[in-house]
Design an enzyme around this catalytic site. Structure first.
Site, PDB file in Angstrom:
ATOM      1  CE  LYS A  38     -45.641  30.718  26.410  1.00  0.00           C
ATOM      2  NZ  LYS A  38     -45.470  30.421  24.997  1.00  0.00           N
ATOM      3  NE  ARG A 108     -45.254  26.244  24.716  1.00  0.00           N
ATOM      4  CZ  ARG A 108     -46.309  26.169  25.513  1.00  0.00           C
ATOM      5  NH1 ARG A 108     -46.164  25.809  26.774  1.00  0.00           N
ATOM      6  NH2 ARG A 108     -47.507  26.485  25.068  1.00  0.00           N
ATOM      7  N   GLY A 117     -49.776  33.125  19.308  1.00  0.00           N
ATOM      8  CA  GLY A 117     -49.664  32.596  17.956  1.00  0.00           C
ATOM      9  C   GLY A 117     -48.715  33.337  17.045  1.00  0.00           C
ATOM     10  CG  MET A 119     -42.905  35.573  18.344  1.00  0.00           C
ATOM     11  SD  MET A 119     -41.836  36.319  19.587  1.00  0.00           S
ATOM     12  CE  MET A 119     -42.907  36.306  21.017  1.00  0.00           C
ATOM     13  NE  ARG A 352     -51.868  33.512  26.752  1.00  0.00           N
ATOM     14  CZ  ARG A 352     -51.395  33.126  25.572  1.00  0.00           C
ATOM     15  NH1 ARG A 352     -50.138  33.365  25.264  1.00  0.00           N
ATOM     16  NH2 ARG A 352     -52.174  32.518  24.695  1.00  0.00           N
ATOM     17  CG  HIS A 468     -61.860  65.115   4.779  1.00  0.00           C
ATOM     18  ND1 HIS A 468     -62.924  64.403   4.249  1.00  0.00           N
ATOM     19  CD2 HIS A 468     -62.372  66.293   5.195  1.00  0.00           C
ATOM     20  CE1 HIS A 468     -64.019  65.137   4.317  1.00  0.00           C
ATOM     21  NE2 HIS A 468     -63.713  66.290   4.886  1.00  0.00           N
ATOM     22  CB  SER A 776     -57.957  74.833  21.925  1.00  0.00           C
ATOM     23  OG  SER A 776     -58.278  73.498  21.612  1.00  0.00           O
ATOM     24  CB  CYS A 843     -59.608  70.610  19.917  1.00  0.00           C
ATOM     25  SG  CYS A 843     -58.692  71.796  18.909  1.00  0.00           S
ATOM     26  CE1 TYR A 863     -60.657  71.650  25.455  1.00  0.00           C
ATOM     27  CE2 TYR A 863     -60.269  73.311  27.143  1.00  0.00           C
ATOM     28  CZ  TYR A 863     -60.414  72.966  25.809  1.00  0.00           C
ATOM     29  OH  TYR A 863     -60.331  73.915  24.831  1.00  0.00           O
TER      30      TYR A 863
END
Length: 889
Positions: A38, A108, A117, A119, A352, A468, A776, A843, A863
């Site tokens: 801000k 502020r 909202g 603080m 913002r 799980h 992996s 993985c 990957y």
């Protein structure tokens, strides 16, 4: 008070108060770490010539000092604040605390990252019984002055003095009811004067303190309260949810007040330069005439759409239009702005980058590329990969009224509703009857898989983000709320209790897997729709990313879903999930209870054609893309029943003595099965298990090769700790494959690798690599074994560890880069020392986490692999990581 969660450094910065007024801006938009978002943007708006009320920002450094002083504002801060306040006074020719022409200010918050909202804010500060009279005379509007005073008492008593604000609100409503009026604006000056007296009496009664009349006492109290609000429970929760570091702190912005409540020529509003829901290029927002900012956001009065401001105040609207267009062009992003109109003059209070839905984010990015505001690479860098989840699952209609029951962990996104069931069997039974169900379990196990497939969503009271339930649900694209400890499930009475509600089997609840919320009854959902902007952004991402993106998939449906989302292969096929089908689970159990190798091989022979078909289907869907098949990993006790009734029924089905079966099942018990007889250890003990799976893979490849497909299967041996384990099992696997090749007359390439999921494997990767064609990293188990934390039990304390700053994030969601990450990097480097160019991927669940993907890019993995519905997220995250890396280099 200072707590373990707060910064403790108290070093006086060289400069910590930054002034801004027309023609002067001591800060700029690049100083967010010092001024907060801000404050930095207020300075920037001032610098580019927009009408901004003069003021100053106290830097985030002072937030650190505030906590270092035990929750007190250091005395050396006050002289600098007073100097800046004097500059504001001189600028607008008003004096703070003056009884004739008083300067009022707003105080502020303003953190580096937007925390809307979360603080605190105080408006109209500087009013007392004398200055209110001066304001009434100088403005020639007594009603406005006393309205501002009663607002100030309400805000200050709540934010600074800790009073329950609803008590004063009730008095206000009582007066309106007594006078038979509906709007605050209909209260007269005398009404407001009476309210002020009553409010101050109530403050004294409830807090034991007089409401402060000294404007400077008010000022120091408000500044301290804003710093204190950095560590309120709501702010802490928001920071944890959005990965905002505790150490950032908040700045405090002090500005001269401008008033939207001075009459019908004054107004206040909030607006977006584009529609934040759809991304459409239209000015979007709301305003109220004769009101202050909190009236708009608090819903005290119903605001009007911003389009009507053109008719109500054409001059200020034209200025607002010019300002918002200038801001969007300047910041090159959709802006969220706050403004006030005082006596037909526009003042800009904030700008913002606006929060937006994923749909809007993609639309705005593509539109701004076409408008030549930003480049494709800039567009990719501003789209949050995690937000794409919103596009891939049904979501709850935000306009629907909801009754919140409880909140757990947002384990797998989506919005679903259905009847509560407590067993997987009931879920399957009701699904077959065409009913939608929510499977509610204390925690899930592999035995629950059929019920999880049948259910619309899964609710558990235990377990974390990689439990799980969470892992399986994400893999299936199924909504899941995990670790919802507020819910108490009783299987015997078939009911669950939460917040005074007793919900029985058949009652309807709704889950929001994106927020972790559980609602009473049915909540309307909105189906996802992917359009051309999604495809366009994905193609842009694919053009710049280096990392390949595979999927974790065990079924043809998951594999096809992942391919549709752009997966470039399967990085993890968990073969154990295939064993739970109704047509094969008993054959698995026969193998487990077998006394001899020949008996085990006889049982495994029943599984061979089923496994072969499983692999055939996956290979066919992937059309030559790599498929990594992990051989059996979990301990055998996960495949057997444990209740007396289920054991007796199984004994009957497989023609086995019940007492003997019970004894055999009991012998499988382990005190710590996660570190027990599982993974490659099973194959060392019972080689016939992996032999059957290797044969099934080889036969499926041979068949597809005959059909004209070219593919190179990747066979992965889990839980390897030593090179000898892999040497033995590689030799065994090669022998089986070569035998199949000879039998079928089909030669094909294949690779045998291992899953690095133990610390020893990572630090001896140079030895293990001798026998591996690829690595992996199983980062789920590597995290458990490195940190010594069970992912299924961590929910009991991980929240405290994060709020206390011990962990920045849940290490099962986003990889612990310093600890676990170092082991991954070590394993990569050592493995490639032995085999230059060794293929290495990941993985674990971290493969779909954007921050983790960036880490994997930086340590040169080839990957990542993630659940099907996270493939688009990983693709975008990989592109962003590649762009950031190139920018650094």
């Amino acid at each position: 008070m200072t707590t373990a969660t707060t910064p403790t450094t108290n070093k006086r910065p060289e400069k910590f108060v930054y002034y801004f007024a027309e023609g002067v801006a001591e800060g700029n938009a690049g100083m967010k770490s010092t001024l907060g978002g801000k404050g930095a943007n207020l300075a920037e708006m001032t610098a580019i010539g927009l009408p901004v009320p003069p003021g100053f920002t106290i830097s985030t450094d002072i937030c650190t000092s505030y906590y270092a002083e035990g929750g007190k504002l250091p005395e050396w801060v006050k002289p600098e604040v007073l100097k800046a306040l004097s500059r504001v006074e001189n600028n607008i020719n008003k004096k703070f605390g003056d009884t004739k022409n008083p300067l009022l200010v707003s105080v502020r918050s303003g953190a580096r990252a937007s925390m809307p909202g979360m603080m605190d804010t105080i408006l109209n500060l500087g009013l007392n019984d004398e200055t209110v009279e001066g304001l009434a005379k100088s403005s020639n509007n007594p009603r406005f002055a006393w309205d501002s005073y009663r607002r100030f008492i309400q805000m200050y008593s709540d934010v600074v003095m800790g009073m329950n604000s609803s008590l004063l609100e009730v008095s206000l409503e009582d007066m309106k009811a007594e006078k038979n009026i509906h709007n605050d604006n209909d209260l007269t000056t005398d009404d407001l004067k009476k309210l002020v007296v009553k409010f101050k009496d109530m403050v004294k009664q409830m807090t034991g303190q007089n409401f402060p009349s000294d404007p400077f006492e008010q000022l120091w109290g408000a500044i301290s309260a804003v710093f204190q609000s950095w560590n309120t429970p709501r702010a802490m929760t928001y920071r944890e949810l959005h990965n905002i570091p505790l150490s950032w702190g908040t700045a405090v912005n002090i500005q001269s007040m401008v008033f939207g409540n001075m009459g019908d020529d004054s107004a206040t509003g909030v607006a977006f330069t584009r529609d934040p829901s759809t991304g459409e290029k239209k000015f979007y927002g709301e305003f109220l005439i004769n009101a202050q900012g909190e009236d708009v956001v608090a819903g005290i009065r119903t605001p009007q759409p911003i389009s009507l401001l053109r008719e109500a105040m054409p001059g200020p609207y034209k200025d607002l239009e010019t300002s918002y267009q200038k801001l969007e062009t300047y910041f090159k992003d959709m802006q969220d702005i706050e403004f006030t109109i005082e006596k037909n003059k526009l003042w800009m209070l904030q700008t913002r980058n606006g929060k937006r839905t994923a749909k809007a984010s993609l639309q705005i990015a593509c539109d701004m590329i076409d408008e030549k505001l930003i480049t494709e690479n800039e567009a990719l860098l501003r789209i949050d990969p995690a937000s794409l989840d919103q596009l891939l699952h049904p979501t709850l209609d935000p306009k629907t009224t909801k009754t919140l029951l409880a909140k757990g962990l947002p384990a797998s996104p989506g919005g679903v509703c259905g009847e509560i069931v407590f067993t997987p069997e009931e879920a399957v039974e009701l699904k077959e009857k065409g009913k939608k169900v929510i499977l509610a379990r204390i925690e899930t196990s592999p035995e629950d898989i059929a019920g999880m497939v049948a259910a619309q969503g899964i609710l558990t009271t235990r377990g974390g983000m990689t439990s799980h339930a969470a892992v399986v649900a994400r893999g299936m694209g199924k909504c899941c709320v995990a670790g919802c400890s507020e819910v108490n499930i009783d299987y015997v009475s078939e009911q669950m209790k939460v917040k005074g509600y007793v919900l029985k089997k058949g009652d309807i609840i709704t889950l929001d897997g994106g927020t972790g919320e559980v609602f009473l009854g049915e909540v309307k959902t909105i189906e996802p729709k992917l359009d051309g902007t999604f495809d366009r952004v994905m193609k842009m991402a694919d053009q710049v990313r280096r990392l390949k993106v595979r999927t974790n998939a065990d079924t043809p449906k998951d594999a096809q879903t992942a391919r549709d989302f752009g997966a470039e292969g399967i990085g993890l096929c968990r073969t154990e999930h295939m064993f739970f089908g109704a047509d094969r689970i008993d054959a698995v159990r026969e193998m487990i209870v077998a006394e001899t190798r020949s008996e085990r091989e006889k049982a495994l022979a029943k599984l061979l054609p089923m496994q072969r078909d499983d692999f055939y289907q996956l290979f066919k869907i992937m059309q030559g893309y790599p498929v990594t098949i992990r051989l059996l990993d979990p301990p055998l006790h996960e495949f057997v029943p444990h209740s007396e009734k289920d054991i007796e029924e199984l004994a009957k089905r497989i023609n086995y003595d019940p007492a003997k079966l019970k004894h055999k099942i009991g012998s499988l018990h382990e005190f710590n099965p996660m570190l027990g007889h599982r993974g490659c250890r099973l194959a060392i003990t019972f080689p016939e298990i992996y032999n059957m799976q290797s044969r099934a893979i080889a036969e499926a490849v041979a068949q597809l090769t005959k059909e004209g497909m070219t593919l190179i299967p990747e066979i992965m041996i889990p839980l390897v700790a030593t090179e000898k384990e892999l040497q033995i099992l590689r030799s065994q696997t090669v022998e089986v494959i070569e035998k199949v090749q000879k039998e079928t007359g089909v030669k094909f390439e294949y690779q045998i690798g291992t899953m690095i999921e133990l610390p020893r494997a990572a630090i001896t990767a140079h030895e293990i690599a001798k026998y591996a064609d690829f690595f992996s990293f199983g980062t789920n188990d590597l995290t458990q074994t490195t940190l010594g934390i069970s992912r299924d039990d961590a929910g009991r304390f991980l929240g405290s560890y994060i709020s206390e700053g011990i962990f920045a994030k849940d290490p099962f969601v986003s990889i612990d880069q310093v600890g676990v990450g170092t082991l991954v990097k070590t394993g990569v480097d050592l493995g490639r020392q032995t085999k230059n160019g060794l293929k290495v991927g990941v993985c674990g669940e971290h493969g779909g986490d954007p921050d983790s993907v960036e880490f994997f890019e930086n340590i040169n993995l080839d990957y990542v692999s993630c659940s099907p519905f996270r493939v688009p997220i990983a693709r975008l995250a990989a592109a962003r990581a590649s762009l950031k890396r190139k920018a650094r280099n």
